[in-house]
Design a protein around this motif. Sequence first.
Motif, PDB file in Angstrom:
ATOM      1  N   UNK A 188       0.735  -1.337  -0.114  1.00 35.85           N
ATOM      2  CA  UNK A 188       0.125  -0.184   0.067  1.00 35.85           C
ATOM      3  C   UNK A 188       0.848   1.192  -0.193  1.00 35.85           C
ATOM      4  N   UNK A 189       2.334   1.201   0.297  1.00 31.79           N
ATOM      5  CA  UNK A 189       2.895   2.284   0.477  1.00 31.79           C
ATOM      6  C   UNK A 189       4.129   2.470  -0.687  1.00 31.79           C
ATOM      7  N   UNK A 246     -11.634  11.121  -5.997  1.00 28.36           N
ATOM      8  CA  UNK A 246     -11.831   9.814  -5.009  1.00 28.36           C
ATOM      9  C   UNK A 246     -10.723   9.483  -3.991  1.00 28.36           C
ATOM     10  N   UNK A 247     -11.075   8.909  -2.828  1.00 28.89           N
ATOM     11  CA  UNK A 247     -10.072   8.828  -1.937  1.00 28.89           C
ATOM     12  C   UNK A 247     -10.168   7.274  -1.670  1.00 28.89           C
ATOM     13  N   UNK A 257      -4.762   5.431  -1.891  1.00 29.53           N
ATOM     14  CA  UNK A 257      -4.719   6.209  -3.240  1.00 29.53           C
ATOM     15  C   UNK A 257      -5.815   7.307  -3.122  1.00 29.53           C
ATOM     16  N   UNK A 258      -5.496   8.416  -3.729  1.00 35.64           N
ATOM     17  CA  UNK A 258      -6.614   9.781  -3.822  1.00 35.64           C
ATOM     18  C   UNK A 258      -6.246  10.375  -4.995  1.00 35.64           C
ATOM     19  N   UNK A 263      -4.525  13.750 -11.113  1.00 38.01           N
ATOM     20  CA  UNK A 263      -3.447  12.825 -11.030  1.00 38.01           C
ATOM     21  C   UNK A 263      -3.769  11.819  -9.686  1.00 38.01           C
ATOM     22  N   UNK A 264      -3.345  10.598  -9.768  1.00 38.20           N
ATOM     23  CA  UNK A 264      -3.565   9.591  -8.822  1.00 38.20           C
ATOM     24  C   UNK A 264      -2.409   9.502  -8.096  1.00 38.20           C
ATOM     25  N   UNK A 265      -2.345   9.915  -6.784  1.00 38.18           N
ATOM     26  CA  UNK A 265      -1.335   9.854  -5.896  1.00 38.18           C
ATOM     27  C   UNK A 265      -1.460   8.520  -4.690  1.00 38.18           C
ATOM     28  N   UNK A 266      -0.403   8.147  -4.258  1.00 34.39           N
ATOM     29  CA  UNK A 266      -0.566   7.083  -3.057  1.00 34.39           C
ATOM     30  C   UNK A 266      -0.720   8.145  -1.808  1.00 34.39           C
ATOM     31  N   UNK A 267      -1.272   7.753  -0.906  1.00 37.31           N
ATOM     32  CA  UNK A 267      -1.658   8.440   0.421  1.00 37.31           C
ATOM     33  C   UNK A 267      -0.344   8.882   1.014  1.00 37.31           C
TER      34      UNK A 267
END
Length: 336
Positions: A188-189, A246-247, A257-258, A263-267
């Motif tokens: 997840x990271x 979306x989160x 992710x959000x 742009x899609x970024x990891x948290x």
Amino acid sequence: MKHDVRILVLILALLWALAWSAAGRAVLPAPEPPVEPDESKSETAPAPVRGVPDRELTLRVLHGGAVETMPMSDYLVGVLRAEMPASFELEALKAQAIAARTYTLYKMKGGPIANHPDADACDDIACCKAYKTADDAAADWGSMALYYEEKLARAVQETDGEVILYGGEPILAVFFSSAAGHTQNAGAVWQSDLPYLQSVSSPEDEALVPNYYSIETFSAEDFRSRVLAAHPEAELAGAPESWIGEISRSDAGFVTTLCVGGAVLRGNELRTILGLRSPAFTVETGDDSLTFHVTGYGHGVGMSQYGANALALQGMSAEDILTHYFTGTQIGPAAR
């Protein structure tokens, strides 16, 4: 006549007794000679696996811009001074010592590190682990300096050579400060998942962790400039309320992710961009600002340090703490 009959009876009885005695001796087996052991077939117990004592393992440590040579034992005490409060329970400090030793051996096994090819470890937390000298720590500890120094040395000595193993090999023993009830999977990271870095429960809360909850507010312009520096493709025009899409969250409550300006970024990436304490956050948007409500501190993967201290307070040993946070692992010596 009667006398002759008595003699005959005695003779017959004697003959019967002699026959019975001979028969008894005939059926008794003869004793077997002792069997000598066959040396060629004897099995010897395997020799116990011995780890490398910390004093016998020399490290080159890049600290303060210069490379210093020191035994692993001295290096680990320096890491403990910097990475975990010395006021923590001894079993938590021992768990930290084992994790730091394991992480260092894991990195060394991978060969020279690009950031410092002439050193085995450095004091940059973005690359290796923090490190603090005894003098610098004493300045922070004040009157408790001698007690804390001896306590950290004991944590290292009592875990001499012990590492966290998965499949017989040292693991990537990462750790962080505090979680929001659970840790999170490595996948997840970072780019890939690892079987021993899975989400597990973590018992710390606001009563045990300073600044467990934190709030960070960014002006729209500050937020825009930070995000665009890392993701120039993001479209951050108009009101901030339209920037956050979306989160997605993990079961542990971390933002995985959000969508930010398309742009899609990891948290954890947004956490780094904004300097948030944790990827466990919620966000509120205003007319010209964005406010983040954050729980815990750190990336959330591996061992929670405050969680380890909470488990130690519950009576758990360092070994139990580590096998709780690192799924499917064992604690043992690193093979020579």
